[in-house]
Design a protein around this motif. Structure first.
Motif, PDB file in Angstrom:
ATOM      1  N   LYS A   1      58.088 -37.281  59.656  1.00  0.00           N
ATOM      2  CA  LYS A   1      57.428 -37.958  60.782  1.00  0.00           C
ATOM      3  C   LYS A   1      58.123 -37.585  62.091  1.00  0.00           C
ATOM      4  O   LYS A   1      59.355 -37.648  62.191  1.00  0.00           O
ATOM      5  CB  LYS A   1      57.493 -39.478  60.552  1.00  0.00           C
ATOM      6  N   GLY A   2      57.320 -37.180  63.067  1.00  0.00           N
ATOM      7  CA  GLY A   2      57.884 -36.865  64.389  1.00  0.00           C
ATOM      8  C   GLY A   2      58.543 -35.501  64.461  1.00  0.00           C
ATOM      9  O   GLY A   2      59.071 -35.122  65.507  1.00  0.00           O
ATOM     10  N   VAL A   3      58.534 -34.761  63.354  1.00  0.00           N
ATOM     11  CA  VAL A   3      59.163 -33.433  63.347  1.00  0.00           C
ATOM     12  C   VAL A   3      58.109 -32.349  63.098  1.00  0.00           C
ATOM     13  O   VAL A   3      57.924 -31.455  63.920  1.00  0.00           O
ATOM     14  CB  VAL A   3      60.278 -33.351  62.277  1.00  0.00           C
ATOM     15  N   ASN A   4      57.436 -32.461  61.973  1.00  0.00           N
ATOM     16  CA  ASN A   4      56.462 -31.409  61.626  1.00  0.00           C
ATOM     17  C   ASN A   4      55.143 -32.000  61.118  1.00  0.00           C
ATOM     18  O   ASN A   4      54.407 -31.323  60.407  1.00  0.00           O
ATOM     19  CB  ASN A   4      57.055 -30.443  60.587  1.00  0.00           C
ATOM     20  N   ASP A   5      54.887 -33.269  61.477  1.00  0.00           N
ATOM     21  CA  ASP A   5      53.698 -33.936  60.920  1.00  0.00           C
ATOM     22  C   ASP A   5      52.457 -33.713  61.780  1.00  0.00           C
ATOM     23  O   ASP A   5      51.756 -34.661  62.142  1.00  0.00           O
ATOM     24  CB  ASP A   5      53.965 -35.440  60.697  1.00  0.00           C
ATOM     25  N   ASP A   6      52.215 -32.453  62.131  1.00  0.00           N
ATOM     26  CA  ASP A   6      50.935 -32.127  62.761  1.00  0.00           C
ATOM     27  C   ASP A   6      50.503 -30.743  62.283  1.00  0.00           C
ATOM     28  O   ASP A   6      51.346 -29.895  61.979  1.00  0.00           O
ATOM     29  CB  ASP A   6      50.997 -32.223  64.286  1.00  0.00           C
ATOM     30  N   PRO A   7      49.175 -30.548  62.183  1.00  0.00           N
ATOM     31  CA  PRO A   7      48.670 -29.302  61.566  1.00  0.00           C
ATOM     32  C   PRO A   7      49.124 -28.044  62.299  1.00  0.00           C
ATOM     33  O   PRO A   7      49.414 -27.035  61.661  1.00  0.00           O
ATOM     34  CB  PRO A   7      47.145 -29.451  61.651  1.00  0.00           C
TER      35      PRO A   7
END
Ligand code: SF4
Length: 280
Positions: free
Chosen positions: A163-169
């Motif tokens: 979360k907040g590090v790499n949690d986006d496509p």
């Protein structure tokens, strides 16, 4: 036995050290005081005897902590002992050192020559590393990966969804593309474990994780989307396969109960659940 887990029928996990080059905030492993070299070697000798006596084991994963923080002499000793076991097809090291301490690789020609000597045509050494964000693919990390490849080592990557590090496509897709670009195979993306003081800070809900992975994969070609979204559950290694209507779908890739291997199953969608046990 101390320092060895017969994890699955074919796989022996050797816990060679408790030390790492960095201590990752989201790590689930318990921190113990590092062992003296004599104890590490004694445990390893016991592990080798166990592996020798279990012909069903065809691969060894040397992990820890991080085995690449051990001295090159100790790593050489490990590999020499394992090289005499005929029923092993391949050996893996689980190490974040290419990411967190690439100078360990760049400045030790002997380590590279030990790896080269032992990574043979018919029995390769694999390095399973862990890049979690494209910004971790620095020039030095790239150089370290390149030296490993030139030493005959094959590299896989296991990331953790954070979360907040790499949690986006976009970040996830960029990470996988860049890894393929430098010669590292995308292998697993792990759901962060529900460990105290980690869960609240880093875990992403499973449904959201599935959506992120699905959207990232739509941006990727076949090579870059080879990774699986995985939960390392106490019952086995479970892939989060997809969602349809009211259900999420899962598949056991490895399981401690043999009948579960390959089992496909579903759970009712709960958009806030972060672990299998929280799903109905
Ligand atoms: S390097 Fe690996 S074992 Fe060590 S703290 Fe980080 S995730 Fe945990």
């Amino acid at each position: 036995m101390p320092g060895l887990q017969h994890k699955y029928a074919q796989t022996a996990l050797v816990l060679a050290t408790n030390s790492c080059a960095t201590y990752c905030r989201y790590c689930f492993r318990k921190r113990l005081v590092g062992l003296p070299t004599e104890e590490i070697l004694k445990r390893f000798n016991d592990a080798v005897k166990y592996i020798e006596n279990h012909e069903e084991i065809n691969n060894v994963l040397i992990s820890g902590g991080d085995p690449f923080v051990l001295s090159t002499g100790v790593i050489k000793d490990f590999l020499e002992k394992l090289s005499n076991i005929r029923h092993l097809d391949f050996i893996r090291f689980g190490t974040r050192v290419p990411v967190t301490f690439p100078d360990r690789i760049l400045e030790d020609a002997e380590l590279l020559s030990v790896l080269k000597k032992n990574s043979q045509e018919s029995r390769r050494i694999y390095v399973v590393t862990q890049f979690n964000h494209p910004r971790e693919i620095t020039q030095k990390a790239t150089d370290a990966v390149n030296r490993l490849i030139r030493s005959g080592v094959i590299l896989d990557n296991q990331s953790v969804l954070l979360k907040g590090v790499n949690d986006d496509p976009e970040t996830l897709a960029e990470l996988q593309n860049k890894l393929v670009g430098i010669g590292v195979i995308p292998y697993y993306l792990f759901q962060c474990r529900p460990v105290k003081r980690v869960k609240n800070n880093f875990q992403v809900p499973l449904y959201k994780g599935y959506e992120i992975v699905d959207r990232a994969k739509k941006k990727l070609n076949g090579h870059s989307k080879r990774f699986k979204y995985i939960m390392s559950h106490h019952t086995g290694k479970i892939e989060i396969v997809g969602a349809m209507d009211d259900y999420m779908y899962f598949k056991y890739h490895k399981a401690h109960v043999p009948e579960n291997i390959g089992k496909f199953f579903k759970r009712k969608i709960n958009k806030t659940a972060e672990w299998l046990d929280e799903l109905e």
